[in-house]
Design an enzyme around this catalytic site. Sequence first.
Site, short mmCIF file in Angstrom:
data_model
loop_
_atom_site.label_atom_id
_atom_site.label_comp_id
_atom_site.label_asym_id
_atom_site.label_seq_id
_atom_site.Cartn_x
_atom_site.Cartn_y
_atom_site.Cartn_z
N GLY A 7 9.79 -35.10 38.70
CA GLY A 7 9.74 -33.72 38.21
C GLY A 7 9.10 -33.62 36.85
N THR A 8 7.78 -33.53 36.82
CA THR A 8 7.11 -33.44 35.54
C THR A 8 5.65 -33.15 35.81
OG1 THR A 8 6.75 -34.63 33.49
CG2 THR A 8 6.45 -35.87 35.46
#
Lengths: 230, 176
Positions: A7-8
């Site tokens: 998640g990035t």
Amino acid sequence: MVKPAKGTTTLAFIFKEGVMVAADSRASMGGYISSQSVKKIIEINPYMLGTMAGGAADCQFWHRNLGTKCRLHELANKRRISVTGASKLLANILYSYRGMGLSVGTMIAGWDETGPGLYYVDNEGGRLKGMRFSVGSGSPYAYGVLDNGYAFFFFYRYDMSVEEAAELARRAIYHATFRDGASGGVASVYYVGPNGWKKLSGDDVGELHYRYYPVMPSTVEQEMVEVTGA
Amino acid sequence: MVGKNCFAIASDRRLGVQLQTIATDFQRIYKVHDRLFLGLSGLATDAQTLYQRLVFRHKLYQLREERDMKPETFANLVSAILYEKRFGPYFCQPVIAGLGDEDKPFICTMDSIGAKELAKDFVVAGTASESLYGACESMFKEGMEPEELFETVSQALLSSVDRDCLSGWGGHVYVV
């Protein structure tokens, strides 16, 4: 079972003047935002940067470990380690821990004797040399902007100036944070040149939104108005 | 959230499919009549269908009874309609807010199969509900006037959605 994406959003690309590295700053645990101010661009040494995607602890520890090994190489060989060498060191370490659950999706960017260098290294032991990479759950959106550009002026050309490249990187991160729920916070942009890396900007993506798409005042934007229908 | 002879109902504006944002201006709060509002969080298609069914039932009620539905009655109706689908439910959590007789505010929320939860102060629903509970609990005061209630509700909403990947992009706030 589909592996959850990291998640990035991080990205890096090589251009005439050097390497541009950019990342968001949001850390998420499932749906919960644990932090909006994570440093995802890690300074391995004054002329090499690593990006963080995946497990924060894993990335921080192994990047610092890589920095130690690079310094030892310098002392033993009386010259700086190349980006090729540094990325190979990291890739071999991660390969030896394959299957043990490390989560690292990193890009090693630096400037050595052969010029700018960019490698993608991940926890499965993969190592790729390239000119443009984006890693993380927001990477498809960042690639869309990076590969094609958001306007005629800023599409990816090898011979961009530093300011143009920085703006392209910033825009790509902004568009990724717009669409991806797991990216957000601050868009940091770093430049790696012949004299080492330099942080160019760190803009809150909310402010970037209003800078790129300013709000036109309209009759809806009033306080406490009688609403006729929902 | 309940105030002094008034209530406020608020929602965020993001519509997303897991992590991807599809829209940033999605309306989740619907007016049933001038003194009754319904907020529907969860699956967007179920929220829209449920709203359409409830409006239909309310219009029939208006024709038969020649008056608007009371909030308590409406809550019962929503609960019954949700329980009809007990073994294939609507994936929605409704938040109902209305003014009853003598301007007494009424709020309640339900789970997706119609379990009513009445409250005197505030009710929350959605992916950031845990955050919202915390924010509302600390910011709530008894008997707030409409302006103060608006501020409180907005701040509670914004601080909670800032901690949730799946909510955000501003908010809609209705104070009645």
